[in-house]
Design an enzyme around this catalytic site. Structure first.
Site, short mmCIF file in Angstrom:
data_model
loop_
_atom_site.label_atom_id
_atom_site.label_comp_id
_atom_site.label_asym_id
_atom_site.label_seq_id
_atom_site.Cartn_x
_atom_site.Cartn_y
_atom_site.Cartn_z
N GLU A 138 14.68 -13.97 0.74
CA GLU A 138 15.09 -15.00 1.72
C GLU A 138 14.30 -16.29 1.48
OE1 GLU A 138 14.24 -13.32 5.56
OE2 GLU A 138 15.59 -11.62 5.22
N ASP A 167 0.82 -1.21 0.00
CA ASP A 167 0.00 0.00 0.00
C ASP A 167 0.87 1.27 0.00
OD1 ASP A 167 -2.84 0.88 0.40
OD2 ASP A 167 -2.02 1.78 2.21
C1 GLC Z 1 -4.29 2.96 -0.61
C2 GLC Z 1 -5.47 2.02 -0.57
C3 GLC Z 1 -6.66 2.76 -0.05
C4 GLC Z 1 -6.34 3.25 1.34
C5 GLC Z 1 -5.08 4.09 1.36
C6 GLC Z 1 -4.59 4.30 2.75
O1 GLC Z 1 -4.48 3.98 -1.52
O2 GLC Z 1 -5.68 1.46 -1.83
O3 GLC Z 1 -7.82 1.98 -0.04
O4 GLC Z 1 -7.41 3.99 1.83
O5 GLC Z 1 -4.03 3.47 0.66
O6 GLC Z 1 -4.10 3.11 3.28
#
Ligand code: GLC
Length: 511
Positions: A247, A202
């Site tokens: 790893e 993310d």
């Molecule tokens: C990314 C995710 C989204 C989330 C954001 C914060 O963009 O796809 O859904 O709200 O990160 O984690």
């Protein structure tokens, strides 16, 4: 040399809350997903990506994690997760999971400790700045979704600001602290040891931050800082993550969410083979249904990403209106399926696009997401019954439009439906090295048409998408080809006549 599995793969994104419910509480769960693996095997996907299912107060529906190494009771247990992975693997489906490294929940024990005092053990695991005399935040960075708000909140206990690129309930981790790096590496190992095949990471581009907190260019505001953060220290952090994956055996992979709307910058995170294996490249997702604009995107990916690493394609996810909704018609959604499954690169499908689902229409009193992204998260209707096989008629969000006629059961029973097109495309792609790993060459095509060739050794395919609402003749481009897959399903296996109907797309095989 065999190529790693993820290059030729089609990955299917599952947003667990919205996918399938095993206990009738109106929120999808891991056993619900497990119960639908037969659909995914039938469809022919290679891997699933699970959006977060970790313990979370759900301020951002799971992207605010309070325990990285446990399953939220809403979704089940670690044992459920293990069963899901075992069943998926038995069907030949890999499992990648979402990992949220930029921020934790404010309810994570690390942050609860950090905010307790200036000298707390975890204080430096987050990003703090002193209160200023004029009460202004430390810089001009803008929060995501609430774009008039700073990325800073004063914590009253210690009277310092803490940084949060997203909600105040999502404090940013301080990745300059080696203890944070080590702890988060251990989180990766926890899941790698449980057998996951990789991670979707993310907002990966946001990990490294400018310690001087230089203002964003005022002319770019109110673009949130989460879409602008680009700091050289991130590359080394990504290299570190990759070395954790290395790893382990089995080509574990990482796909970075690089939410920077600049393909050359996205490409830089491949870092000459030391960075991400794959990066999401979002400019195509914002590209209107137009052959010229799409040609530009395809050329850009070939120019910027292909020399660095392997491309990826995505048109829909849990953050954006579905492309079925953006492009407005099912004919276009069908043609878009040929586009994304026929271009060179790993394809990421979003659950429900195979049924041609549109975004849910969410009445104001049912909106729950701080970013207003509820529409694309409408629950998947699996059957025509009033509960659509969720065990409740009233799940956490309203059903998508026409759920009585547009659902998994009805679509699968109708050979002419879009889900059968997806299935034929996936089968053709799997059977053809040209399609799943081959080179790509854009062709000179009539106005309004994007046409390209794929080749691997002697295996060849030609593809064409008509982006217009008029029939178009492909002329000499059509000579000597059989129709392998067509968006209207007609004439497959016969010589191709050379005419594309409005918004029609085809995959052609040498005659
Ligand atoms: C990314 C995710 C989204 C989330 C954001 C914060 O963009 O796809 O859904 O709200 O990160 O984690």
């Amino acid at each position: 040399m065999t190529e790693p599995w993820w290059k030729s793969s089609v990955v299917y994104q599952i947003y667990p809350r919205s996918f399938a419910d095993s206990n009738g509480d109106g929120v999808g769960d891991l056993q619900g997903i497990r119960g639908r693996l037969d659909h995914l095997a039938w469809l022919g996907v290679d891997a699933i990506w699970l959006s977060p299912f970790y313990r979370s107060p759900m301020a951002d529906f799971g992207y605010d994690v309070s325990d990285y190494c446990d399953v939220d009771p809403l979704f089940g247990t670690l044992a459920d997760f293990d069963e899901l992975v075992a069943d998926a693997h038995a069907l030949g489906i890999r499992v990648i999971i979402d990992w949220v490294p930029n921020h934790t929940s404010d309810q994570h024990p690390w942050f609860i400790d950090a905010r307790s005092s200036l000298s707390a053990e975890h204080r430096d695991w987050y990003v703090w700045r002193d209160q200023t005399t004029d009460g202004a935040p430390p810089n001009n960075w803008v929060q995501t979704w609430t774009e008039d708000q700073p990325t800073w909140t004063i914590d009253p206990t210690t009277d310092q600001w803490y940084l949060h690129l997203f909600l105040p309930q999502q404090p940013d981790l301080n990745w300059r602290n080696p203890q944070v790096v080590a702890a988060m590496h251990d989180v990766l190992r926890f899941w790698l040891d449980r057998g996951v095949d990789g991670f979707r990471m993310d907002v990966l581009h946001a990990l490294g931050k400018d310690t001087d907190l230089v203002d964003d260019p005022p002319e770019l505001l109110p673009i949130p800082h989460s879409a602008l953060n680009h700091h050289p220290s991130t590359y080394e952090l990504v290299q570190g993550l990759r070395s954790v994956l290395e790893e382990y055996d089995g080509d574990r992979m990482m796909v970075g969410e690089i939410f920077l709307l600049d393909t050359a910058l996205v490409a830089s995170y491949y870092d000459g083979g030391q960075g991400v294996h794959l990066a999401f490249n979002f400019p195509p997702l914002y590209t209107p249904w137009d052959a010229g604009l799409w040609r530009h995107r395809v050329e850009e990916v070939a120019r910027e990403i292909d020399p660095q690493g392997w491309p990826s394609w995505v048109l829909s996810n849990h953050d954006q209106p579905r492309h079925r909704t953006r492009y407005g018609t099912e004919a276009r959604a069908r043609a878009a399926a040929v586009l994304m499954l026929g271009l060179r690169g790993t394809a990421f499908l979003y659950a429900g696009e195979e049924f041609g689902l549109e975004d849910g229409v969410i009445p104001a009193n049912r909106v729950v997401d701080p970013g207003g992204r509820d529409g694309c998260r409408a629950p998947i209707p699996w059957t025509a019954a009033s509960d659509h096989d969720w065990g409740t008629d009233d799940p956490w969000l309203p059903w998508p439009p026409d759920a009585a006629s547009r659902n998994g059961e009805v679509a699968r029973a109708d050979e002419t439906s879009i889900v059968h097109l997806y299935r034929r495309l996936l089968a053709e792609r799997r059977a053809s090295a040209a399609l799943h790993i081959g080179s790509q060459e854009l062709l000179d095509a009539p106005a309004g048409v994007l046409a390209w060739d794929r080749a691997d050794g002697t295996d060849r395919r030609r593809l064409a998408v008509n982006f217009t609402s008029e029939p178009v003749s492909l002329g000499s481009l059509a000579t000597g080809w059989l129709l392998a897959v067509s968006t209207d399903g007609l004439g497959e296996g016969s010589p191709f006549g050379g005419e594309l109907g409005p918004d029609q797309a085809v995959v052609l095989r040498p005659a």
